[in-house]
Design a protein around this motif. Structure first.
Motif, short mmCIF file in Angstrom:
data_model
loop_
_atom_site.label_atom_id
_atom_site.label_comp_id
_atom_site.label_asym_id
_atom_site.label_seq_id
_atom_site.Cartn_x
_atom_site.Cartn_y
_atom_site.Cartn_z
N GLY A 188 16.27 -45.10 -9.34
CA GLY A 188 15.51 -43.88 -9.62
C GLY A 188 16.37 -42.63 -9.64
N MET A 189 15.73 -41.52 -9.33
CA MET A 189 16.34 -40.20 -9.49
C MET A 189 17.72 -40.05 -8.85
N PRO A 190 17.90 -40.43 -7.57
CA PRO A 190 19.23 -40.18 -6.98
C PRO A 190 20.36 -40.97 -7.65
N GLY A 244 25.07 -41.93 1.25
CA GLY A 244 23.72 -41.49 0.91
C GLY A 244 23.28 -42.01 -0.44
N ALA A 245 22.08 -41.58 -0.83
CA ALA A 245 21.46 -42.09 -2.04
C ALA A 245 22.33 -41.82 -3.27
N VAL A 246 22.87 -40.61 -3.37
CA VAL A 246 23.69 -40.24 -4.53
C VAL A 246 25.14 -40.68 -4.32
N GLY A 247 25.72 -40.27 -3.20
CA GLY A 247 27.15 -40.49 -2.97
C GLY A 247 27.56 -41.96 -2.99
N SER A 248 26.72 -42.83 -2.44
CA SER A 248 27.08 -44.26 -2.41
C SER A 248 27.19 -44.82 -3.82
N ASP A 293 35.70 -38.94 8.33
CA ASP A 293 34.55 -38.33 9.02
C ASP A 293 34.52 -36.83 8.74
N ARG A 294 33.39 -36.36 8.25
CA ARG A 294 33.32 -34.93 7.89
C ARG A 294 33.43 -34.01 9.10
N ARG A 295 33.15 -34.53 10.30
CA ARG A 295 33.22 -33.68 11.50
C ARG A 295 34.60 -33.71 12.17
N GLU A 331 30.57 -32.90 -6.12
CA GLU A 331 30.16 -31.98 -5.06
C GLU A 331 28.71 -32.21 -4.63
N ASN A 332 28.57 -32.76 -3.41
CA ASN A 332 27.24 -33.01 -2.83
C ASN A 332 26.93 -32.08 -1.67
N VAL A 333 27.97 -31.50 -1.07
CA VAL A 333 27.73 -30.85 0.23
C VAL A 333 28.21 -29.41 0.36
N VAL A 362 28.86 -30.30 -10.05
CA VAL A 362 28.24 -29.65 -8.90
C VAL A 362 26.79 -30.13 -8.81
N CYS A 363 26.58 -31.03 -7.87
CA CYS A 363 25.30 -31.73 -7.74
C CYS A 363 24.43 -31.13 -6.65
N GLY A 364 25.06 -30.79 -5.52
CA GLY A 364 24.30 -30.23 -4.41
C GLY A 364 25.24 -29.62 -3.39
N ILE A 365 24.68 -28.74 -2.54
CA ILE A 365 25.49 -28.12 -1.47
C ILE A 365 24.66 -28.15 -0.19
N ILE A 366 24.36 -29.37 0.25
CA ILE A 366 23.41 -29.55 1.36
C ILE A 366 23.85 -28.84 2.63
N ALA A 367 25.16 -28.65 2.82
CA ALA A 367 25.62 -27.97 4.03
C ALA A 367 25.08 -26.53 4.10
N LEU A 383 18.58 -33.39 6.76
CA LEU A 383 19.40 -32.19 6.62
C LEU A 383 20.46 -32.09 7.72
N GLU A 384 20.46 -33.08 8.63
CA GLU A 384 21.48 -33.13 9.69
C GLU A 384 22.33 -34.39 9.56
N GLY A 385 22.02 -35.23 8.56
CA GLY A 385 22.81 -36.46 8.39
C GLY A 385 22.32 -37.62 9.25
N LYS A 386 21.08 -37.57 9.72
CA LYS A 386 20.58 -38.68 10.57
C LYS A 386 20.24 -39.92 9.74
N ASN A 387 19.94 -39.74 8.45
CA ASN A 387 19.62 -40.89 7.59
C ASN A 387 20.89 -41.68 7.29
N PHE A 388 20.70 -42.97 7.07
CA PHE A 388 21.82 -43.84 6.68
C PHE A 388 21.34 -44.62 5.46
N GLY A 389 21.59 -44.07 4.29
CA GLY A 389 21.08 -44.65 3.04
C GLY A 389 19.94 -43.81 2.49
N LYS A 390 19.36 -44.27 1.39
CA LYS A 390 18.27 -43.53 0.73
C LYS A 390 17.05 -43.46 1.65
P1 NDP Z 1 21.65 -38.33 1.13
O1 NDP Z 1 20.96 -39.64 1.11
O2 NDP Z 1 23.12 -38.29 0.88
O3 NDP Z 1 21.30 -37.61 2.49
C1 NDP Z 1 21.83 -36.34 2.78
C2 NDP Z 1 23.21 -36.46 3.45
O4 NDP Z 1 23.87 -35.21 3.38
C3 NDP Z 1 23.14 -36.76 4.94
O5 NDP Z 1 22.93 -38.11 5.23
C4 NDP Z 1 24.52 -36.29 5.39
O6 NDP Z 1 25.46 -37.31 5.13
C5 NDP Z 1 24.79 -35.13 4.44
N1 NDP Z 1 24.58 -33.86 5.15
C6 NDP Z 1 23.47 -33.45 5.75
N2 NDP Z 1 23.66 -32.26 6.32
C7 NDP Z 1 24.94 -31.92 6.06
C8 NDP Z 1 25.73 -30.78 6.38
N3 NDP Z 1 25.25 -29.76 7.08
N4 NDP Z 1 27.01 -30.78 5.94
C9 NDP Z 1 27.50 -31.79 5.22
N5 NDP Z 1 26.78 -32.89 4.88
C10 NDP Z 1 25.52 -32.94 5.30
O7 NDP Z 1 20.93 -37.36 0.09
P2 NDP Z 1 20.96 -37.48 -1.51
O8 NDP Z 1 21.92 -38.52 -1.90
O9 NDP Z 1 19.57 -37.56 -1.95
O10 NDP Z 1 21.52 -36.06 -1.96
C11 NDP Z 1 22.91 -35.76 -1.92
C12 NDP Z 1 23.14 -34.41 -2.60
O11 NDP Z 1 22.76 -34.51 -3.97
C13 NDP Z 1 22.31 -33.27 -2.02
O12 NDP Z 1 23.10 -32.10 -2.00
C14 NDP Z 1 21.18 -33.12 -3.01
O13 NDP Z 1 20.63 -31.83 -3.00
C15 NDP Z 1 21.90 -33.44 -4.30
N6 NDP Z 1 21.05 -33.85 -5.42
C16 NDP Z 1 21.11 -33.13 -6.58
C17 NDP Z 1 20.40 -33.48 -7.69
C18 NDP Z 1 20.55 -32.68 -8.95
O14 NDP Z 1 19.78 -32.87 -9.88
N7 NDP Z 1 21.52 -31.81 -9.03
C19 NDP Z 1 19.48 -34.62 -7.66
C20 NDP Z 1 19.52 -35.37 -6.40
C21 NDP Z 1 20.28 -34.97 -5.32
P3 NDP Z 1 26.69 -37.57 6.15
O15 NDP Z 1 26.06 -37.80 7.49
O16 NDP Z 1 27.36 -38.76 5.61
O17 NDP Z 1 27.55 -36.35 6.12
#
Ligand code: NDP
Length: 336
Positions: free
Chosen positions: A124-126, A153-157, A194-196, A217-219, A239-244, A322-329
């Protein structure tokens, strides 16, 4: 019908109080509508933007008191629509609730999918985001170095595994030893850091002796800072996302490093390109479905899901995303 509504706009990181669980009557479909029973709800980082007063440019913000929006796999529970029958499995936008109505325009029939939750992640989408961003913008060549964070994660993997299939060397960055071990041993990444780790920048430089040709770029944040000096001439940065930064309340303090980023882009002739996957459905999605379907079926690409049971647990799971607690989609199993 339970539903989670937006109770308050988060200030910084969302809290459980920002979402409220409500009970309302199950709606009845009018002529031309279907009633959907949510089976799996997708939790995705972009939802953080929907909680703000003003939503992201490509999606409308959720209004206070309205149910949170989101993609879901649902079963048709009642139908007054000529194209859908009771029992049909569909992908749609049911949101964070047990039941939803649809006029059918947003629904994609899933047929008899053995693992329907895959429609929210690996098929799907990711995963489409990974496929499009890496292949169309990143364009990795054999022997090049590809770096990607949120690597399990869903996208990065999927980014890393497709890059390996294209013959690239893949360096992942992920949160913690378990995720890094999985990225290397199960997903086949060459290295994962490890990002930390306080020495991330130094270790990334050591892990990329020939520099970085594609940075997916995901983070943003510390990872981007570590990547910037390693970019090669003509590097590509989808440039896909900047979740940080999704929980940031203001721009960071300290020296303005935009000139550093811009001079790198200029001197290294870097091509950075933002993209929103919603723009690319149609024929491009069909190509993704064909390729990814085969890669998953033949074990060339592995997809890991983090399944949380129960709609009531969605807020905590989303906060954890949003804190990285998930492991996978991350998906929520709402009903069987
Ligand atoms: P993930 O399944 O990868 O889950 C999010 C992961 O982001 C966490 O598990 C963690 O991974 C990491 N993360 C969380 N908080 C932080 C932080 N503060 N600093 C650094 N890393 C952090 O999510 P997705 O695969 O669904 O999404 C990944 C990225 O792709 C996101 O930025 C999302 O917004 C983007 N995206 C963009 C789309 C687009 O159309 N442009 C569509 C779908 C997603 P870890 O613990 O390993 O660091």
């Amino acid at each position: 019908n339970r539903r989670l509504v937006l109770a308050a706009h988060p200030k910084g990181a969302p809290t459980p109080q920002d979402l409220r669980l409500e009970e309302v009557p199950v709606p009845q479909p009018a002529e031309g509508q279907v009633l959907l029973r949510t089976l799996y709800l997708s939790l995705d980082p972009y939802m953080r933007g929907l909680m703000n007063v003003v939503g992201p440019s490509y999606a409308e913000a959720v209004k206070l008191g309205a149910p949170m929006a989101g993609g879901a796999v649902s079963r048709v529970a009642a139908s007054k629509h000529p194209h859908f029958r009771v029992g049909d499995l569909v992908l749609g936008n049911a949101g964070w609730q047990d039941y939803a109505l649809s006029d059918g325009k947003d629904l994609m029939p899933l047929g008899d999918m053995a693992r329907p939750s895959l429609a929210l992640g690996g098929l799907g989408m990711p995963a489409f985001t990974a496929h499009y961003g890496l292949l169309d913008i990143g364009q990795p060549q054999p022997g090049e170095t590809v770096a990607v964070a949120a690597a399990t994660g869903a996208v990065g993997s999927v980014v890393g595994q497709i890059a390996k299939l294209k013959g690239a060397r893949v360096v992942g960055i992920a949160g913690g030893a378990d995720k890094c071990k999985y990225a290397v041993e199960e997903l086949g990444f060459d290295v994962c850091l490890d990002r930390r780790d306080p020495e991330l920048a130094k270790k990334l430089a050591e892990a990329c002796p020939d520099g970085i040709d594609v940075y997916f770029e995901n983070v943003g944040g510390d990872v981007f800072d570590a990547v910037l000096p390693l970019l090669n001439n003509h590097a590509r940065v989808p440039v896909c996302g900047i979740i940080a930064h999704y929980n940031d309340k203001s721009l960071p303090d300290g020296p303005n490093r935009l000139p550093l980023a811009m001079s790198t882009v200029l001197q290294k002739r870097v091509r950075m390109e933002g993209f929103i996957i919603l723009d690319h459905y149609g024929e491009r999605f069909r190509r993704f479905s064909r390729e990814m379907g085969e890669w998953i079926a033949t074990g060339k690409v592995k997809v890991r899901e983090d399944v949380v049971e129960g709609l009531e647990n969605a807020p905590q799971a989303f906060i954890g995303l949003l804190e990285g607690k998930n492991f996978g989609k991350l998906v929520v199993k709402v009903a069987d």
